[in-house]
Design a protein around this motif. Structure first.
Motif, PDB file in Angstrom:
ATOM      1  N   UNK A 289      17.995  -6.154  -6.516  1.00  0.00           N
ATOM      2  CA  UNK A 289      16.604  -6.454  -6.180  1.00  0.00           C
ATOM      3  C   UNK A 289      15.750  -5.205  -5.994  1.00  0.00           C
ATOM      4  N   UNK A 290      16.375  -4.057  -5.818  1.00  0.00           N
ATOM      5  CA  UNK A 290      15.616  -2.834  -5.537  1.00  0.00           C
ATOM      6  C   UNK A 290      15.018  -2.291  -6.832  1.00  0.00           C
ATOM      7  N   UNK A 291      13.709  -2.192  -6.921  1.00  0.00           N
ATOM      8  CA  UNK A 291      13.078  -1.785  -8.179  1.00  0.00           C
ATOM      9  C   UNK A 291      13.250  -0.301  -8.478  1.00  0.00           C
ATOM     10  N   UNK A 292      13.608   0.004  -9.710  1.00  0.00           N
ATOM     11  CA  UNK A 292      13.705   1.404 -10.122  1.00  0.00           C
ATOM     12  C   UNK A 292      12.320   2.033 -10.247  1.00  0.00           C
ATOM     13  N   UNK A 293      11.339   1.209 -10.618  1.00  0.00           N
ATOM     14  CA  UNK A 293       9.953   1.671 -10.735  1.00  0.00           C
ATOM     15  C   UNK A 293       9.016   0.581 -10.223  1.00  0.00           C
ATOM     16  N   UNK A 294       7.893   1.020  -9.670  1.00  0.00           N
ATOM     17  CA  UNK A 294       6.825   0.103  -9.276  1.00  0.00           C
ATOM     18  C   UNK A 294       5.521   0.688  -9.797  1.00  0.00           C
ATOM     19  N   UNK A 295       4.833  -0.065 -10.613  1.00  0.00           N
ATOM     20  CA  UNK A 295       3.571   0.386 -11.219  1.00  0.00           C
ATOM     21  C   UNK A 295       3.735   1.748 -11.899  1.00  0.00           C
ATOM     22  N   UNK A 296       4.877   1.912 -12.544  1.00  0.00           N
ATOM     23  CA  UNK A 296       5.136   3.134 -13.291  1.00  0.00           C
ATOM     24  C   UNK A 296       5.668   4.294 -12.473  1.00  0.00           C
ATOM     25  N   UNK A 297       5.731   4.129 -11.158  1.00  0.00           N
ATOM     26  CA  UNK A 297       6.220   5.218 -10.303  1.00  0.00           C
ATOM     27  C   UNK A 297       7.685   5.001  -9.967  1.00  0.00           C
ATOM     28  N   UNK A 298       8.493   6.024 -10.188  1.00  0.00           N
ATOM     29  CA  UNK A 298       9.916   5.937  -9.872  1.00  0.00           C
ATOM     30  C   UNK A 298      10.113   5.820  -8.364  1.00  0.00           C
ATOM     31  N   UNK A 299      10.986   4.915  -7.967  1.00  0.00           N
ATOM     32  CA  UNK A 299      11.274   4.687  -6.556  1.00  0.00           C
ATOM     33  C   UNK A 299      12.720   5.084  -6.276  1.00  0.00           C
ATOM     34  N   UNK A 300      12.905   5.893  -5.251  1.00  0.00           N
ATOM     35  CA  UNK A 300      14.249   6.305  -4.839  1.00  0.00           C
ATOM     36  C   UNK A 300      14.671   5.487  -3.621  1.00  0.00           C
ATOM     37  N   UNK A 301      15.873   4.950  -3.683  1.00  0.00           N
ATOM     38  CA  UNK A 301      16.374   4.085  -2.618  1.00  0.00           C
ATOM     39  C   UNK A 301      17.609   4.700  -1.956  1.00  0.00           C
TER      40      UNK A 301
ATOM     41  N   UNK B 250       0.789  -1.227   0.000  1.00  0.00           N
ATOM     42  CA  UNK B 250       0.000   0.000   0.000  1.00  0.00           C
ATOM     43  C   UNK B 250       0.818   1.272   0.000  1.00  0.00           C
ATOM     44  N   UNK B 251       2.151   1.153  -0.016  1.00  0.00           N
ATOM     45  CA  UNK B 251       2.988   2.348   0.056  1.00  0.00           C
ATOM     46  C   UNK B 251       2.738   3.294  -1.121  1.00  0.00           C
ATOM     47  N   UNK B 252       2.344   2.746  -2.263  1.00  0.00           N
ATOM     48  CA  UNK B 252       2.111   3.603  -3.430  1.00  0.00           C
ATOM     49  C   UNK B 252       0.878   4.487  -3.264  1.00  0.00           C
ATOM     50  N   UNK B 253       0.063   4.225  -2.235  1.00  0.00           N
ATOM     51  CA  UNK B 253      -1.087   5.091  -1.955  1.00  0.00           C
ATOM     52  C   UNK B 253      -0.634   6.497  -1.558  1.00  0.00           C
ATOM     53  N   UNK B 254       0.623   6.631  -1.182  1.00  0.00           N
ATOM     54  CA  UNK B 254       1.141   7.965  -0.869  1.00  0.00           C
ATOM     55  C   UNK B 254       1.267   8.833  -2.123  1.00  0.00           C
ATOM     56  N   UNK B 255       1.322   8.197  -3.287  1.00  0.00           N
ATOM     57  CA  UNK B 255       1.414   8.888  -4.571  1.00  0.00           C
ATOM     58  C   UNK B 255       2.613   9.849  -4.580  1.00  0.00           C
ATOM     59  N   UNK B 256       2.386  11.120  -4.911  1.00  0.00           N
ATOM     60  CA  UNK B 256       3.504  12.064  -5.018  1.00  0.00           C
ATOM     61  C   UNK B 256       4.153  12.370  -3.676  1.00  0.00           C
ATOM     62  N   UNK B 257       3.558  11.912  -2.597  1.00  0.00           N
ATOM     63  CA  UNK B 257       4.133  12.160  -1.268  1.00  0.00           C
ATOM     64  C   UNK B 257       5.033  11.016  -0.805  1.00  0.00           C
TER      65      UNK B 257
END
Length: 273
Positions: A138-150, A106-113
């Motif tokens: 293993x760390x995804x660059x994107x999840x469901x089209x959203x860029x993820x910063x690690x 559910x983390x993507x529910x934060x959207x732009x936040x």
């Protein structure tokens, strides 16, 4: 209130604290008469980011992420501590299932936040180049089209190694800069953003840090945001190339915790002048 001291590429410096629930903040940060359910609303208007620690210990419900998103203003971001089950293991290359479950929680529910994900390692975890690279893969660059910063928060001196810095840079993963703490400080810039956790607040100063120390951290944040690097922090790898402006996430953590919000607000004041 937001930290809006920006460069031409809309780089932002986000300043915050760890969590928003801490009883000693009642009367020192929060007004005495503020109801507890409005603490996040209040904190998110005094600061510009919060690092969530609860996600380190267990999964949160999607409804919680939605609630946090809706209670905070535009421009506010949450950094999330990744689950300990991914990092507190002997073989990091076996963390794939845990990482997938985290991003499906559910983390993507934060959207732009949704800000960076902080993968924090135990102080006893040593640098194993091969296994650590398998983890970074293993760390995804994107999840469901959203860029993820690690970001990776390593806390054993074996990581003070040019090979570790090179690996982090290869995968565009930030090394968490541990400021004013007992942990090794690795200030190499390895990602398109910077993640710093400063842990030196004390009760000796009304705002947790001296004026000079607050000035130094504000200037360091400005240097990172402008694409450069401060010249007064220890690095171990090759110098980072001059970059385009970067977002900066700076959290006042640990130390004399009761004064961390005051230190954060003092930094925001400096960054906005």
């Amino acid at each position: 209130m937001t930290t809006r001291k920006q460069t031409a590429r809309t780089a932002r410096i986000h300043v915050g604290i760890g969590g928003w629930t801490f009883e000693p903040w009642r009367g020192t940060f929060y007004p005495e008469d503020l109801v507890q359910k409005r603490e996040l609303e209040y904190a998110s208007r005094a600061l510009t980011s919060i690092e969530v620690n609860g996600t380190f210990y267990g999964a949160q419900k999607p409804a919680s992420f939605i609630k946090w998103r809706d209670e905070t203003p535009d421009g506010f971001v949450f950094s999330l501590k990744a689950p300990r089950y991914a990092t507190n293991r002997r073989v990091l290359a076996e963390a794939g299932d845990t990482i997938e479950r985290f991003f499906a929680s559910g983390v993507l529910e934060l959207k732009d936040k949704l800000g960076p994900i902080n993968w924090q390692f135990a102080p006893t975890k040593k640098f194993d180049p091969e296994d650590f690279e398998r983890f970074l893969e293993l760390l995804p660059a994107k999840v469901e089209g959203r860029e993820i910063r690690h970001a990776v928060e390593v806390r054993h001196e074996s990581f003070c190694d040019p090979a570790f810095v090179a690996l982090a840079r290869k995968y565009r993963v930030a090394v968490v800069i541990a400021g004013d703490s007992k942990y090794p400080q690795i200030a190499d810039v390895t990602a398109p953003f910077v993640y710093a956790r400063i842990m030196g607040t004390t009760e000796k100063h009304a705002k947790g840090y001296s004026k000079a120390a607050l000035d130094r951290w504000a200037e360091r944040a400005k240097a990172w945001a402008a694409g450069g690097s401060p010249d007064d922090l220890q690095t171990f790898g090759e110098p980072a190339a001059k970059a385009v402006p970067r977002d900066v996430f700076l959290y006042v953590i640990s130390g004399h915790k009761v004064l961390n919000p005051a230190a954060g607000m003092a930094l925001i004041e400096r960054l906005n002048t």
